[in-house]
Scaffold this active site. Structure first.
Site, mmCIF file in Angstrom:
data_model
loop_
_atom_site.group_PDB
_atom_site.id
_atom_site.type_symbol
_atom_site.label_atom_id
_atom_site.label_comp_id
_atom_site.label_asym_id
_atom_site.label_seq_id
_atom_site.Cartn_x
_atom_site.Cartn_y
_atom_site.Cartn_z
ATOM 1 N N GLY A 1 -6.964 33.360 9.687
ATOM 2 C CA GLY A 1 -7.481 32.551 8.588
ATOM 3 C C GLY A 1 -6.371 32.122 7.668
ATOM 4 N N CYS B 1 -3.805 27.702 5.951
ATOM 5 C CA CYS B 1 -3.030 26.819 6.841
ATOM 6 C C CYS B 1 -3.579 26.723 8.264
ATOM 7 C CB CYS B 1 -1.580 27.289 6.883
ATOM 8 S SG CYS B 1 -0.855 27.363 5.244
HETATM 9 C C1 UGA Z 1 1.269 30.293 8.424
HETATM 10 C C2 UGA Z 1 2.527 30.213 9.318
HETATM 11 O O1 UGA Z 1 2.801 31.517 9.868
HETATM 12 C C3 UGA Z 1 3.735 29.726 8.502
HETATM 13 O O2 UGA Z 1 4.860 29.585 9.361
HETATM 14 C C4 UGA Z 1 3.392 28.375 7.877
HETATM 15 O O3 UGA Z 1 4.445 27.908 7.051
HETATM 16 C C5 UGA Z 1 2.146 28.528 7.013
HETATM 17 O O4 UGA Z 1 1.049 29.001 7.837
HETATM 18 C C6 UGA Z 1 1.826 27.159 6.458
HETATM 19 O O5 UGA Z 1 1.424 26.276 7.221
HETATM 20 O O6 UGA Z 1 2.099 26.919 5.278
HETATM 21 P P1 UGA Z 1 0.320 31.992 6.602
HETATM 22 O O7 UGA Z 1 -0.889 31.113 6.543
HETATM 23 O O8 UGA Z 1 0.928 32.463 5.334
HETATM 24 O O9 UGA Z 1 1.499 31.271 7.424
HETATM 25 O O10 UGA Z 1 -0.136 33.275 7.422
HETATM 26 P P2 UGA Z 1 0.330 34.036 8.760
HETATM 27 O O11 UGA Z 1 1.194 35.175 8.434
HETATM 28 O O12 UGA Z 1 0.820 33.090 9.766
HETATM 29 O O13 UGA Z 1 -1.094 34.619 9.234
HETATM 30 C C7 UGA Z 1 -2.153 33.719 9.589
HETATM 31 C C8 UGA Z 1 -3.350 34.497 10.065
HETATM 32 O O14 UGA Z 1 -3.076 35.139 11.314
HETATM 33 C C9 UGA Z 1 -3.785 35.619 9.126
HETATM 34 O O15 UGA Z 1 -5.187 35.636 9.051
HETATM 35 C C10 UGA Z 1 -3.241 36.861 9.777
HETATM 36 O O16 UGA Z 1 -3.929 38.039 9.467
HETATM 37 C C11 UGA Z 1 -3.402 36.501 11.239
HETATM 38 N N1 UGA Z 1 -2.521 37.301 12.130
HETATM 39 C C12 UGA Z 1 -1.183 37.112 12.110
HETATM 40 C C13 UGA Z 1 -3.086 38.227 12.999
HETATM 41 O O17 UGA Z 1 -4.329 38.408 13.062
HETATM 42 N N2 UGA Z 1 -2.266 38.932 13.839
HETATM 43 C C14 UGA Z 1 -0.921 38.736 13.839
HETATM 44 O O18 UGA Z 1 -0.231 39.402 14.662
HETATM 45 C C15 UGA Z 1 -0.364 37.814 12.944
#
Ligand code: UGA
Length: 425
Positions: A251, A254
């Site tokens: 979620g 982004c």
């Molecule tokens: C994401 C991208 O990772 C960034 O590179 C990008 O700049 C950003 O969107 C954006 O477009 O501005 P972000 O939304 O902060 O960053 O979050 P993430 O760390 O990517 O996590 C996204 C979702 O994936 C979260 O719900 C997180 O819990 C989930 N996730 C992530 C997992 O369920 N498992 C994982 O191993 C990693």
């Protein structure tokens, strides 16, 4: 350099603070008076590691200031656009904030200034920016941002790569100089390529996570340990162990918006994009699956459920498009009673009780559900938790609780919510 940053949200504020930290003179511009006032007093409006300290240092050294006046970008040689582009009901990003900013820039910008768009925008937007600016002397570049909430400052200062999209050689050179101290991997590409790199990267990571969550469900149904399976998969360097952790679904502000926008773009172009469409659908299926799994474990009339975590991931106070919130809302709609604890969440789903501590949430509960991977949850006193629950059992969708400590504490720990699939077979 003299830099203006329009928009002081996650990306804009991090950009402004980081460039001041790197020695530039930066003005952050935002229409929100309260936010600007707070920032000028050194109050950081978002939860981001390290940001308050670097913000304070920038203000102290007079390298950084904030204003609501669009005229402030007249002094800048580089103007960053870091404005929100929320999804409109049609699934296309709403670009109105960028259009308004372009009109203001066009009025006041110095001759030859470079206007750099960091916001994630629909393909073709940077060409529109050129038109909206309406001045042939202004140079346009796209510089998508890849920082993650929670680790925004360190991601900005140590990026995997920098992408600069422009057809203007001078703009490319100035931006290369701007970033040369923080990255050896600077990709100069066209405007459309830069726009697509951002969408394709986010959609790829989201697709990877949908796949990972499907594998975790299959693991549960075959009585396999998903952590062991995914660790074996992630050891292949072509796949990598990053973004391989199952959870309650992906979620945030982004991934949902960007996958939808890319899918709509493909459809608008008359192309089928079934993989991207399926990644979105799979995530919805997963969130519903987790809620159903919880529902099957408790008697909805009488059994209070304790939830730990509401933000879309740890390290942020952001609950936008949080799968944790979606799951709590589903549980409430099913008639469950939910008491939720989160150390930072900006909002609590209507109908849920907000607890002030982890312990407060679990006291008297029939089930503990962990939905966000806050490190403090791993340190919780599980003996105390188990002692005060009505039925000491937990679903840990993020694998933050230590199984040995839970066993010792008498807290029945289902490794993942998907274990209920097995239990019900
Ligand atoms: C994401 C991208 O990772 C960034 O590179 C990008 O700049 C950003 O969107 C954006 O477009 O501005 P972000 O939304 O902060 O960053 O979050 P993430 O760390 O990517 O996590 C996204 C979702 O994936 C979260 O719900 C997180 O819990 C989930 N996730 C992530 C997992 O369920 N498992 C994982 O191993 C990693």
């Amino acid at each position: 350099m003299n830099i203006a940053v329009i928009g002081t949200g996650y990306v804009g504020l991090t950009t402004a603070v980081a460039f001041a930290h790197l020695g530039h003179d930066v003005t952050g511009i935002d229409i929100d008076h309260g936010r600007v006032e707070a920032l000028n007093r050194g109050r950081c409006p978002i939860v981001e590691e390290g940001l308050p300290q670097v913000l304070a240092a920038g203000l102290d050294q007079s390298r950084l200031s904030f204003t609501t006046e669009a005229e402030a970008c007249a002094a800048a040689s580089i103007i960053f656009l870091c404005l929100p582009t929320p999804a409109s009901p049609s699934g296309h990003p709403d670009l109105s904030a960028i259009e308004v900013a372009c009109a203001n820039i066009s009025r006041v910008a110095a001759e030859g200034a470079i206007v750099v768009c960091k916001s994630t925008v629909a393909v073709g937007t940077n060409k529109k920016i050129q038109q909206w600016l309406g001045r042939s002397d202004l140079r346009v570049a796209s510089n998508p941002e890849f920082l993650r909430e929670g680790t925004a400052l360190s991601d900005f200062l140590q990026p995997d790569r920098v992408v600069i999209g422009t057809t203007d050689a001078q703009a490319a050179e100035v931006l290369r100089l701007l970033y040369r101290d923080i990255s050896d991997d600077i990709n100069i590409v066209g405007l459309t390529e830069a726009e697509l790199i951002k969408y394709a990267a986010n959609a790829f990571l989201a697709t990877k996570l949908s796949y990972v969550n499907e594998i975790a469900r299959i693991c549960a149904a075959t009585d396999a340990d998903s952590a062991a399976v995914l660790s074996g998969v992630g050891s292949d360097h072509r796949i990598s162990a990053q973004f391989l952790n199952p959870g309650p679904g992906w979620g945030g502000s982004c991934f949902p918006k960007d996958t939808l926008a890319l899918h709509h773009l493909a459809l608008d172009l008359g192309l089928d994009a079934p993989v991207i469409g399926a990644a979105i659908e799979s995530n919805d299926v997963h969130t519903a699956y987790v809620a159903d799994a919880i529902d099957r474990l408790v008697d909805r009339k009488a059994s209070p459920i304790a939830v730990w975590g509401l933000t879309f991931k740890a390290g942020t106070d952001d609950t936008r498009d949080s799968p944790a919130v979606a799951i709590v809302e589903k549980l409430l709609a099913m008639g469950h009673r939910v008491t939720a604890f989160d150390p930072e969440a900006q909002t609590t789903p209507a109908g849920a009780i907000r607890a002030s501590t982890t312990h407060h949430a679990t006291t008297g509960a029939d089930l503990l559900v962990v939905l966000t991977e806050w490190a403090d949850f791993a340190k919780a006193d599980l003996r105390r938790v188990a002692r005060h629950m009505r039925r000491p059992q937990a679903f840990d969708t993020r694998a933050v609780l230590d199984p040995a400590a839970a066993r010792e504490a008498g807290l029945a720990l289902l490794k993942t919510p998907m274990d209920t699939a097995l239990a019900s077979c």
